[in-house]
Design a protein around this motif. Structure first.
Motif, PDB file in Angstrom:
ATOM      1  N   GLN A 156      -8.425  -0.849  11.399  1.00  0.00           N
ATOM      2  CA  GLN A 156      -8.014   0.455  10.881  1.00  0.00           C
ATOM      3  C   GLN A 156      -7.801   0.394   9.371  1.00  0.00           C
ATOM      4  OE1 GLN A 156      -4.449   2.033  12.584  1.00  0.00           O
ATOM      5  NE2 GLN A 156      -4.550   3.929  11.403  1.00  0.00           N
ATOM      6  N   LEU A 157      -7.205  -0.679   8.893  1.00  0.00           N
ATOM      7  CA  LEU A 157      -6.972  -0.850   7.458  1.00  0.00           C
ATOM      8  C   LEU A 157      -8.287  -0.980   6.711  1.00  0.00           C
ATOM      9  CD1 LEU A 157      -4.445  -0.905   5.750  1.00  0.00           C
ATOM     10  CD2 LEU A 157      -4.424  -3.376   5.919  1.00  0.00           C
ATOM     11  N   LYS A 175     -11.082   0.388   7.634  1.00  0.00           N
ATOM     12  CA  LYS A 175     -11.675   1.719   7.638  1.00  0.00           C
ATOM     13  C   LYS A 175     -11.032   2.589   6.557  1.00  0.00           C
ATOM     14  CE  LYS A 175     -12.626   3.568  11.648  1.00  0.00           C
ATOM     15  NZ  LYS A 175     -12.482   4.246  12.946  1.00  0.00           N
ATOM     16  N   GLU A 176      -9.701   2.512   6.435  1.00  0.00           N
ATOM     17  CA  GLU A 176      -8.996   3.272   5.396  1.00  0.00           C
ATOM     18  C   GLU A 176      -9.425   2.826   4.003  1.00  0.00           C
ATOM     19  OE1 GLU A 176      -4.817   2.838   6.044  1.00  0.00           O
ATOM     20  OE2 GLU A 176      -4.869   3.885   7.964  1.00  0.00           O
ATOM     21  N   MET A 177      -9.613   1.522   3.851  1.00  0.00           N
ATOM     22  CA  MET A 177     -10.053   0.986   2.565  1.00  0.00           C
ATOM     23  C   MET A 177     -11.446   1.494   2.205  1.00  0.00           C
ATOM     24  SD  MET A 177      -9.484  -2.979   1.650  1.00  0.00           S
ATOM     25  CE  MET A 177     -11.000  -3.578   0.963  1.00  0.00           C
ATOM     26  N   VAL A 186     -12.841   4.315   3.238  1.00  0.00           N
ATOM     27  CA  VAL A 186     -12.730   5.743   2.915  1.00  0.00           C
ATOM     28  C   VAL A 186     -12.203   5.922   1.492  1.00  0.00           C
ATOM     29  CG1 VAL A 186     -11.439   7.844   3.479  1.00  0.00           C
ATOM     30  CG2 VAL A 186     -12.510   6.519   5.296  1.00  0.00           C
ATOM     31  N   GLU A 187     -11.204   5.112   1.119  1.00  0.00           N
ATOM     32  CA  GLU A 187     -10.631   5.186  -0.229  1.00  0.00           C
ATOM     33  C   GLU A 187     -11.668   4.807  -1.290  1.00  0.00           C
ATOM     34  OE1 GLU A 187      -7.688   5.816  -3.125  1.00  0.00           O
ATOM     35  OE2 GLU A 187      -7.777   6.390  -1.017  1.00  0.00           O
ATOM     36  N   ARG A 225     -14.018   7.673  -1.736  1.00  0.00           N
ATOM     37  CA  ARG A 225     -13.394   8.746  -2.497  1.00  0.00           C
ATOM     38  C   ARG A 225     -13.388   8.417  -3.989  1.00  0.00           C
ATOM     39  NH1 ARG A 225      -9.063   9.916  -5.054  1.00  0.00           N
ATOM     40  NH2 ARG A 225      -8.057   7.934  -4.620  1.00  0.00           N
TER      41      ARG A 225
END
Length: 192
Positions: free
Chosen positions: A86-87, A89-91, A93-94, A97
């Motif tokens: 999950q981390l 995946k968040e990384m 996405v960031e 962005r």
């Protein structure tokens, strides 16, 4: 119970072998087993840094560190967390962005450079002296004021690179709008 320890040679220093045998009074009642012990392994953790850490990395970087360093320093101070799907995946996405924001800023700078280059020459009036001489010089702030008056655009004077202007004539100024985008504008200086 008797224990025999074979001699260790220099080639098998990473592997230690113990053989244990049981002596009993009856026939075929001997049992033997082998115990293998290996060298101590280094425990490594994959972590993501939450802030810049000296000699380790920048915020958001994926790093391998020893388990004790993570457990005793990085985790209690909140400077890192263990990698999870999950981390990751968040990384990702960031990062996407941030890349989109960088592309947007670059496109904006390119459009602004196109506007500056299509305007033509910016005219600067100065009090004249002998021949082509002018009193004073034309500075980056003068050019910024003229751009603001003509185009209603705010420009920081620190991005303006202007040659030393002490005479009338035509000069080229560079505006560094982005590390990859530089606009070249003409500056016409004439005396009153």
């Amino acid at each position: 119970m008797a224990s025999t320890l074979p001699s260790l040679s220099s080639t098998s220093s990473s592997l230690l072998t113990h053989t244990f045998t049981a002596n009993s009074n009856g026939p075929n009642k001997s049992a033997g087993f082998l115990v293998f012990a290996q060298k101590k392994t280094k425990k490594i953790r994959k972590i993501i840094l939450k802030e810049d850490v000296d000699f380790l990395g920048k915020k958001g970087s994926l790093v391998d560190v020893r388990a004790g360093f993570y457990r005793n320093f990085l985790h209690p101070t909140g400077k890192a967390s263990i990698v999870t799907p999950q981390l990751l995946k968040e990384m990702k996405v960031e990062e996407e962005r941030i890349d989109a924001e960088k592309r947007r800023v670059l496109e904006e700078a390119q459009q602004l450079a196109l506007i500056f280059e299509t305007v033509g020459a910016f005219k600067v009036k100065r009090k004249g002296g002998k021949g082509k001489q002018i009193f004073g010089s034309v500075t980056a702030q003068d050019l910024v004021d003229i751009i603001k008056a003509q185009l209603q655009r705010e420009v920081d004077k620190r991005i303006v690179e202007l040659p030393e202007i002490r005479e009338t004539g035509e000069y080229i100024a560079e505006l560094k709008l982005h590390p990859e985008v530089t606009a070249r504008v003409k500056v016409n200086v004439f005396a009153n």
